[in-house]
Design a protein around this motif. Structure first.
Motif, PDB file in Angstrom:
ATOM      1  N   PHE A 412       0.679  -0.914  -0.045  1.00  0.00           N
ATOM      2  CA  PHE A 412       0.119  -0.142   0.138  1.00  0.00           C
ATOM      3  C   PHE A 412       1.076   1.273  -0.482  1.00  0.00           C
ATOM      4  O   PHE A 412       1.143   1.909   0.861  1.00  0.00           O
ATOM      5  CB  PHE A 412      -0.545   0.203   1.107  1.00  0.00           C
ATOM      6  CG  PHE A 412      -2.151  -1.194   1.686  1.00  0.00           C
ATOM      7  CD1 PHE A 412      -3.044  -0.414   0.601  1.00  0.00           C
ATOM      8  CD2 PHE A 412      -1.364  -2.471   1.908  1.00  0.00           C
ATOM      9  CE1 PHE A 412      -4.194  -2.092   0.995  1.00  0.00           C
ATOM     10  CE2 PHE A 412      -2.566  -3.522   1.992  1.00  0.00           C
ATOM     11  CZ  PHE A 412      -3.818  -3.020   1.345  1.00  0.00           C
ATOM     12  N   ILE A 413       1.230   1.950  -0.866  1.00  0.00           N
ATOM     13  CA  ILE A 413       2.269   2.751  -1.142  1.00  0.00           C
ATOM     14  C   ILE A 413       1.093   3.996  -0.616  1.00  0.00           C
ATOM     15  O   ILE A 413       1.566   5.104   0.124  1.00  0.00           O
ATOM     16  CB  ILE A 413       2.137   3.161  -3.033  1.00  0.00           C
ATOM     17  CG1 ILE A 413       3.414   2.344  -2.964  1.00  0.00           C
ATOM     18  CG2 ILE A 413       3.031   4.524  -3.256  1.00  0.00           C
ATOM     19  CD1 ILE A 413       4.108   1.182  -4.134  1.00  0.00           C
ATOM     20  N   PRO A 414      -0.207   5.199  -1.108  1.00  0.00           N
ATOM     21  CA  PRO A 414      -0.661   6.302  -1.285  1.00  0.00           C
ATOM     22  C   PRO A 414      -0.397   6.583   0.106  1.00  0.00           C
ATOM     23  O   PRO A 414      -2.062   5.281   0.801  1.00  0.00           O
ATOM     24  CB  PRO A 414      -2.175   6.127  -2.244  1.00  0.00           C
ATOM     25  CG  PRO A 414      -2.063   4.842  -2.395  1.00  0.00           C
ATOM     26  CD  PRO A 414      -0.763   3.840  -2.237  1.00  0.00           C
ATOM     27  N   THR A 415       0.148   7.802   0.448  1.00  0.00           N
ATOM     28  CA  THR A 415      -0.870   7.117   2.157  1.00  0.00           C
ATOM     29  C   THR A 415      -2.268   8.815   2.159  1.00  0.00           C
ATOM     30  O   THR A 415      -2.097   8.820   3.364  1.00  0.00           O
ATOM     31  CB  THR A 415       0.311   8.118   3.142  1.00  0.00           C
ATOM     32  OG1 THR A 415       0.881   9.204   2.624  1.00  0.00           O
ATOM     33  CG2 THR A 415       1.183   6.555   3.129  1.00  0.00           C
ATOM     34  N   LYS A 416      -1.774   9.711   1.067  1.00  0.00           N
ATOM     35  CA  LYS A 416      -2.549  10.787   1.315  1.00  0.00           C
ATOM     36  C   LYS A 416      -3.922  10.562   0.780  1.00  0.00           C
ATOM     37  O   LYS A 416      -4.133  10.306   0.027  1.00  0.00           O
ATOM     38  CB  LYS A 416      -1.875  12.542   0.622  1.00  0.00           C
ATOM     39  CG  LYS A 416      -2.815  13.278   0.686  1.00  0.00           C
ATOM     40  CD  LYS A 416      -2.557  14.477  -0.021  1.00  0.00           C
ATOM     41  CE  LYS A 416      -2.992  15.580  -0.441  1.00  0.00           C
ATOM     42  NZ  LYS A 416      -2.823  16.563  -0.672  1.00  0.00           N
ATOM     43  N   HIS A 417      -5.027  10.998   1.360  1.00  0.00           N
ATOM     44  CA  HIS A 417      -6.603  11.169   1.170  1.00  0.00           C
ATOM     45  C   HIS A 417      -6.789  11.992   0.627  1.00  0.00           C
ATOM     46  O   HIS A 417      -7.081  13.408   1.226  1.00  0.00           O
ATOM     47  CB  HIS A 417      -7.546  10.611   2.534  1.00  0.00           C
ATOM     48  CG  HIS A 417      -7.369   9.735   3.062  1.00  0.00           C
ATOM     49  ND1 HIS A 417      -8.505   8.494   3.738  1.00  0.00           N
ATOM     50  CD2 HIS A 417      -6.466   8.382   2.056  1.00  0.00           C
ATOM     51  CE1 HIS A 417      -7.635   7.465   3.873  1.00  0.00           C
ATOM     52  NE2 HIS A 417      -7.149   6.532   3.016  1.00  0.00           N
ATOM     53  N   ILE A 418      -7.361  11.996  -0.869  1.00  0.00           N
ATOM     54  CA  ILE A 418      -7.583  13.455  -1.455  1.00  0.00           C
ATOM     55  C   ILE A 418      -9.147  13.870  -1.170  1.00  0.00           C
ATOM     56  O   ILE A 418      -8.949  15.085  -0.871  1.00  0.00           O
ATOM     57  CB  ILE A 418      -7.688  12.871  -3.347  1.00  0.00           C
ATOM     58  CG1 ILE A 418      -6.613  12.741  -3.502  1.00  0.00           C
ATOM     59  CG2 ILE A 418      -8.427  13.967  -3.470  1.00  0.00           C
ATOM     60  CD1 ILE A 418      -6.641  11.918  -4.885  1.00  0.00           C
ATOM     61  N   ASN A 419      -9.732  12.617  -0.445  1.00  0.00           N
ATOM     62  CA  ASN A 419     -11.158  13.478  -0.187  1.00  0.00           C
ATOM     63  C   ASN A 419     -11.177  14.427   1.408  1.00  0.00           C
ATOM     64  O   ASN A 419     -11.834  15.300   1.485  1.00  0.00           O
ATOM     65  CB  ASN A 419     -11.971  12.368  -0.227  1.00  0.00           C
ATOM     66  CG  ASN A 419     -11.987  11.475   1.330  1.00  0.00           C
ATOM     67  OD1 ASN A 419     -10.461  11.619   1.933  1.00  0.00           O
ATOM     68  ND2 ASN A 419     -12.854  10.397   1.774  1.00  0.00           N
ATOM     69  N   ASP A 420      -9.943  14.288   1.736  1.00  0.00           N
ATOM     70  CA  ASP A 420      -9.957  15.110   3.055  1.00  0.00           C
ATOM     71  C   ASP A 420      -8.344  15.793   3.068  1.00  0.00           C
ATOM     72  O   ASP A 420      -8.358  16.432   4.043  1.00  0.00           O
ATOM     73  CB  ASP A 420     -10.223  14.357   4.606  1.00  0.00           C
ATOM     74  CG  ASP A 420      -9.541  13.110   4.689  1.00  0.00           C
ATOM     75  OD1 ASP A 420      -8.488  12.990   3.937  1.00  0.00           O
ATOM     76  OD2 ASP A 420      -9.974  12.139   5.288  1.00  0.00           O
ATOM     77  N   GLY A 421      -7.456  15.722   2.414  1.00  0.00           N
ATOM     78  CA  GLY A 421      -6.446  15.716   2.670  1.00  0.00           C
ATOM     79  C   GLY A 421      -5.668  15.169   3.715  1.00  0.00           C
ATOM     80  O   GLY A 421      -4.124  15.944   3.806  1.00  0.00           O
TER      81      GLY A 421
END
Length: 494
Positions: A412-421
Motif C-alpha cells: 500500500f503506497i499512497p498515504t494521502k486521502h484526496i477527499n479530506d487531505g
C-alpha cells in the motif's frame, strides 16, 4: 476478539502471541486457506522438467492454492486428483457431480466431471501428488496458471496442448513475477485472436456474437476496436453467457487490448457476466477521468451475477459506482483497475455477494476504495499493489463487518486521502465486526502509523476498525509500517 501487539516485521520466523492464539482458535487459518509463499506451489518445479510438478519439489510449497478444472469442449471429462493436505470445495462451482473425501493416510481426493465450458474449483493445501486424466478436453489451472496435467506428481512428458507463443508452456510461466502485476505486456495466459469463434469490431457485431454464443465459445473484441456501447437501448445490457470467454489482445506484442466503453453515466452496468464466464484482455472504460463529488445516476463497468467467473488481464476504469461489481464470488487477477473516482461510491472492486472471491496480482490506482465489501460477503486480497493516488482507504468493509476477510502480502503506497487531505491516513478500514475474522498480515503499509492499542473510530493509522471500542474479530501481525523497504516476504512481488 484478538489484538496483535506485533507491529513490525518478524524476519526471524518467531511466532507472536497473536499468531499462536489464532492458530489455536482456527486450526491455523493461514494453513487452511491462504499460502504465504512468494511463489506458487507449481512455480518451483515448473521451471525444471526433471522435477515432478507440484509434488516432490525441492522447495517447500505454500499452504493453499486455487485449483480449477476447466472444460474446453462439448465432451465430458471425468477427473480425479489427490493432495497431501485438505481440499475444500469453492462454493457455487462444485456442487453437483463432485466429491471430496479424506483418505486414511491424511491425504484428500477430489473427483468430478466438467463438460461444455464448465469449471470446477477447489482450494487445496499441500502438494498435488496425482492427477488424471493426462489429456482431454479440459485445462488444469493453479492460481490462474495453466499447468500440464501429465507433469503433475510424476515425470514431465515434455508436451502440452497449452503452449504459448515462443515455445514456453503456460505451466512454466511465473504468473507471480513482479513484471506481471496488473497484467499487460508479457501476460502468458492471453488469448490470441486465432482462438476466437467470433471477432467483433462494432457494437452490433458484439451484441450478435454474445447473443449467439454458447458455453465454451470465445468472443473476441478486435485489438484495434473501440466499441461504444452507449447506444444500447432499454434495459438490455451486453451479457456474457455462462461458460463463454470474452477476450481481446491486451499484452500480446504490447497491445493495449480492444475497448468497450461508454461516454455517459446513464445506466447501472455496461457488461453482465454469467456463471463460469471469463473476461480477459479487454479494456472496459467509463467516462470519469478525475475525482468528482457524489451525484446520480451512477454506473458500473462489469457486473458478475453468477459464480465461477474469472476476470484476468483486464483494464477497468472510469466508473462512478464500481469498475467490477461482484454479486457472486469471482477470481480477479492480473488486472489494472483505476480512476473509479467518485466520492460516496467509486469502487475498483465491490463485493456484494459470495464468500470465496479471490483478488490477487492486480494494480490499483485512484479509486475511492480499491477493494470494498458491502458488509456480508467474504474475500481474500493478496499480492496486489496499491499505488498512485488514494481518495480514501484502499481496502475494507462496510457494516455489519462481512464474514471472513484475508488481506495479506499487499503493498500500500499512497498515504494521502484526496477527499479530506489527511496525510498519512489509513490503508485498511474494517467497519463493524466480521462474523469470522479479518486477518491482516505480511502487508507493506507506507503509512508509518501503527494500529492503536484500542480503536478510536475514524483515525489515521494504517489499520483502523470503526464503530467498536475494542478490536473485535480483527487480527494483524507481521506487517511493515513506513516507506523503508522491508524483507522480501512482506508486501507484493517486487
Amino acid at each position: 476478539m484478538a489484538l496483535s501487539n506485533q507491529d513490525g516485521t518478524a524476519d526471524d520466523g518467531s511466532q507472536t502471541k497473536h499468531t499462536r492464539a489464532q492458530a489455536e482458535r482456527t486450526g491455523d487459518r493461514r494453513g487452511r486457506t491462504g499460502g504465504f509463499g512468494r511463489r506458487s506451489f507449481l512455480g518451483v518445479a515448473a521451471s525444471a522438467a526433471a522435477v515432478p510438478l507440484l509434488g516432490g519439489a525441492a522447495q517447500a510449497a505454500p499452504d493453499a492454492r486455487r485449483v480449477e478444472i476447466v472444460s474446453t469442449g462439448p465432451e465430458p471429462t471425468s477427473y480425479e486428483f489427490t493432495v497431501t493436505g485438505k481440499i475444500d470445495l469453492v462454493k457455487g462451482t462444485t456442487e453437483r457431480n463432485d466429491a471430496v473425501t479424506e483418505n486414511d493416510d491424511g491425504s484428500w481426493t477430489a473427483a468430478g466431471q466438467v463438460v461444455d465450458g464448465g469449471r470446477d474449483a477447489y482450494t487445496v493445501a499441500g502438494e498435488i501428488t496425482d492427477f488424471s486424466p493426462e489429456k482431454g478436453a479440459f485445462e488444469l489451472r493453479v492460481d490462474g496458471s495453466a499447468v500440464d496435467p501429465a507433469a503433475v506428481g510424476g515425470e514431465s512428458s515434455g508436451s502440452s496442448d497449452s503452449a504459448t507463443e515462443g515455445g514456453e508452456t503456460a505451466g512454466t510461466a511465473d504468473l507471480e513475477s513482479p513484471e506481471l502485476l496488473g497484467g499487460g505486456d508479457g501476460y502468458p495466459n492471453a488469448v490470441a485472436e486465432s482462438e476466437a469463434d467470433v471477432v467483433a469490431a462494432t457494437l452490433d457485431e458484439l451484441e450478435q456474437a454474445l447473443n449467439g454464443a454458447s458455453s465454451g465459445d470465445v468472443v473476441y473484441v478486435a485489438g484495434d476496436a473501440t466499441i461504444d456501447a452507449t447506444p444500447a437501448t432499454g434495459t438490455e445490457r451486453l451479457t456474457i453467457p455462462s461458460g463463454v470467454t470474452l477476450a481481446s489482445d491486451r499484452g500480446i506484442d504490447g497491445a493495449s487490448g480492444g475497448e468497450i466503453k461508454t461516454d455517459v453515466i446513464d445506466w447501472e452496468t455496461l457488461l453482465w457476466a454469467e456463471s463460469d464466464a471469463r473476461v480477459t484482455g479487454v479494456r472496459i472504460t467509463g467516462p470519469l477521468s478525475e475525482y468528482i463529488e457524489y451525484s446520480k445516476p451512477v454506473s458500473s463497468g462489469l457486473t458478475v451475477k453468477g459464480s465461477g467467473v474469472e476476470i484476468d488481464n483486464v483494464e477497468a476504469s472510469g466508473f462512478s459506482h464500481s469498475a467490477i461489481k461482484l454479486n457472486a464470488s469471482a477470481h480477479v487477477h492480473h488486472s489494472y483497475v483505476h480512476t473509479n473516482s467518485m466520492d460516496g461510491l467509486g469502487y475498483g472492486i465491490m463485493c456484494y455477494g459470495g464468500q470465496d472471491t479471490l483478488v490477487e496480482y492486480n494494480r490499483f490506482d485512484f479509486n475511492r476504495h480499491s477493494v470494498a465489501n458491502e458488509g456480508t460477503a467474504g474475500y481474500e486480497v493478496r499480492y496486489n499493489r496499491f499505488e498512485g493516488k488514494a481518495i480514501a482507504y484502499q481496502v475494507g468493509t462496510h457494516r455489519p463487518g462481512a464474514t471472513t476477510l484475508k488481506i495479506h502480502h499487499n503493498t500500500f503506497i499512497p498515504t494521502k486521502h484526496i477527499n479530506d487531505g489527511v496525510d498519512p491516513s489509513c490503508h485498511v478500514t474494517i467497519r463493524g465486526v466480521p462474523d469470522d475474522v479479518a486477518d491482516i498480515h505480511h502487508n507493506w503499509f507506507h503509512n508509518p502509523k501503527k494500529p492503536l492499542d484500542s480503536p478510536d473510530m475514524w483515525t489515521n493509522e494504517a489499520i483502523v476498525q470503526a464503530h467498536v471500542d475494542e478490536w473485535s474479530n480483527v487480527e494483524y501481525s507481521d506487517n511493515h509500517y513506513g516507506p523503508d523497504e522491508p524483507s522480501a516476504d512482506i508486501g507484493c512481488p517486487r
